[in-house]
Design a protein around this motif. Sequence first.
Motif, PDB file in Angstrom:
ATOM      1  N   TYR A 165       0.826  -1.215   0.000  1.00 35.82           N
ATOM      2  CA  TYR A 165       0.000   0.000   0.000  1.00 35.82           C
ATOM      3  C   TYR A 165       0.859   1.263   0.000  1.00 35.82           C
ATOM      4  CZ  TYR A 165      -4.131  -2.719   1.493  1.00 35.82           C
ATOM      5  OH  TYR A 165      -5.170  -3.602   1.608  1.00 35.82           O
ATOM      6  N   ASN A 190      -9.359  -2.858   9.165  1.00 35.90           N
ATOM      7  CA  ASN A 190      -9.437  -4.137   8.436  1.00 35.90           C
ATOM      8  C   ASN A 190      -8.735  -4.035   7.082  1.00 35.90           C
ATOM      9  OD1 ASN A 190     -10.945  -5.039  10.550  1.00 35.90           O
ATOM     10  ND2 ASN A 190     -12.913  -4.964   9.496  1.00 35.90           N
ATOM     11  N   TRP A 191      -8.850  -2.871   6.478  1.00 39.26           N
ATOM     12  CA  TRP A 191      -8.265  -2.656   5.147  1.00 39.26           C
ATOM     13  C   TRP A 191      -6.737  -2.830   5.166  1.00 39.26           C
ATOM     14  CZ3 TRP A 191      -6.008   2.264   3.090  1.00 39.26           C
ATOM     15  CH2 TRP A 191      -5.777   2.205   1.717  1.00 39.26           C
ATOM     16  N   ASP A 193      -5.047  -4.562   7.519  1.00 38.56           N
ATOM     17  CA  ASP A 193      -4.644  -5.722   8.314  1.00 38.56           C
ATOM     18  C   ASP A 193      -4.286  -6.901   7.415  1.00 38.56           C
ATOM     19  OD1 ASP A 193      -4.263  -7.583  10.290  1.00 38.56           O
ATOM     20  OD2 ASP A 193      -6.373  -7.775  10.847  1.00 38.56           O
ATOM     21  N   ASN A 194      -3.272  -6.740   6.606  1.00 35.53           N
ATOM     22  CA  ASN A 194      -2.826  -7.835   5.748  1.00 35.53           C
ATOM     23  C   ASN A 194      -1.392  -7.584   5.309  1.00 35.53           C
ATOM     24  OD1 ASN A 194      -2.739  -6.376   3.125  1.00 35.53           O
ATOM     25  ND2 ASN A 194      -4.885  -6.035   3.652  1.00 35.53           N
ATOM     26  N   GLU A 195      -0.897  -8.550   4.576  1.00 37.18           N
ATOM     27  CA  GLU A 195       0.516  -8.537   4.221  1.00 37.18           C
ATOM     28  C   GLU A 195       0.917  -7.385   3.302  1.00 37.18           C
ATOM     29  OE1 GLU A 195       2.360 -12.512   3.288  1.00 37.18           O
ATOM     30  OE2 GLU A 195       2.373 -11.397   1.401  1.00 37.18           O
ATOM     31  N   LYS A 196      -0.045  -6.861   2.549  1.00 34.12           N
ATOM     32  CA  LYS A 196       0.264  -5.724   1.677  1.00 34.12           C
ATOM     33  C   LYS A 196       0.048  -4.403   2.414  1.00 34.12           C
ATOM     34  CE  LYS A 196       1.011  -8.560  -1.630  1.00 34.12           C
ATOM     35  NZ  LYS A 196       2.417  -8.915  -1.858  1.00 34.12           N
ATOM     36  N   TRP A 199       1.452  -4.571   7.957  1.00 31.39           N
ATOM     37  CA  TRP A 199       2.412  -5.567   8.468  1.00 31.39           C
ATOM     38  C   TRP A 199       3.610  -5.731   7.561  1.00 31.39           C
ATOM     39  CZ3 TRP A 199       1.071  -6.017  13.216  1.00 31.39           C
ATOM     40  CH2 TRP A 199      -0.267  -5.963  13.568  1.00 31.39           C
ATOM     41  N   ARG A 200       3.552  -5.147   6.377  1.00 32.42           N
ATOM     42  CA  ARG A 200       4.634  -5.323   5.397  1.00 32.42           C
ATOM     43  C   ARG A 200       5.823  -4.410   5.688  1.00 32.42           C
ATOM     44  NH1 ARG A 200       7.261  -7.843   2.626  1.00 32.42           N
ATOM     45  NH2 ARG A 200       7.342  -8.029   0.372  1.00 32.42           N
TER      46      ARG A 200
END
Lengths: 242, 125
Positions: A165, A190-191, A193-196, A199-200
């Motif tokens: 992102y 939530n948007w 909360d993922n590897e991209k 957390w990246r």
Amino acid sequence: MPEATVPFKIFRYKQGQNAGHYDTFDVPIDEDTTVLVALQTIRRDQDSTLMLRHSCHHASCGTCAMLVNGREELPCVVNVLDLRSSPVVVEPLRNIPLVSDLVVDMTDFYARVNPADRPYVRHSEFLPWAQTPDGIDSYSRFENCIECGACVSACPISGTDPDYYGPAALAAAWRVVEEPRGRQPQQALNWVDNEKGCWRCHVAFECTEVCPSGVDPGGKIMALRGELSKQKLRGLFGFGRR
Amino acid sequence: MRDKSLTHQGPRQDRSGAIWLIQAFSGLLLVALLLLHMVAHHFIVEGGLREFRQVVDYASHPAIFAITIIFLIVVTVHTVLGLRAILIDLRPSLAARRSIDWLLLAIGVAIIIYGIWLEFIIARL
Ligand code: SF4
Ligand code: SF4
């Protein structure tokens, strides 16, 4: 009166060319000349094909961001003589598709930042004692981020993973959590909360280092992680998500 | 209230947050265990661990034995997750990622089993 003549080594590239190259121009400089004005002088007096973007000339619009001597800057507020370098090397932002010379294509940058739907205004922390007129609870001011792209250019992860992102979009998401103004903070969380998403980040803080507008995107990414971590730990220990 | 359905505008939530938390906590534990290890080596054992027999006796002590195994597990988890983060930076394909995950899991488990086995051998010397 010009005080000096400073060589500018400028990255050049036109569509259809296989690779870029550098052209050097000698530019008359006085004590007030900024890098942006020097580039405009080159365009006016020496090479009208030099492509650059700019608008406000006072660090409010973020349009002119580029690399000056290898560092992301707003050239409209970089004084040439303060740089004390010869030549002054000027290049386009990194990690954003190149259009021509110093111009990059910001389409994808905006497409990443816009989904966060960050409000363009925020509660103003200035003049806290100032009385507001009837009907206004508090004064607002414009958001810090001027969407210049400097953070994305400096970010090593944006450089290696085009799906990341990027710091500007993540900082925008944190603004929704911090001051929702009618948006849904949980959706923003939530948007990312993922590897991209948040957390990246490898916590290099290059983004914070170069941000000309005090946004501190690295810090905002850590704030997103902190909030999501709290939620995950609460979920893990049975307190439920917020 | 607007609903821009941000969740539909990007990848879905995944395990990366949980993985990051494990890495963060194992990192914190690592610092605590290393401190404990140094304090035990240099201050608790009088004169420090100088001879082979002293080391063996020290390692066989039930508390040290347990701490060493916890240390082994924490260090392995932290290392394997760190390695995974670096490999993912290379943007492997989905299939390659699955292989990486399984391979790292196998390596981690093997290291832990081998380490525990060694601990038992040393404790019996
Ligand atoms: S802190 Fe994160 S977002 Fe900022 S430059 Fe480093 S990796 Fe990129
Ligand atoms: S966060 Fe800072 S560097 Fe990034 S786009 Fe916004 S103003 Fe520019």
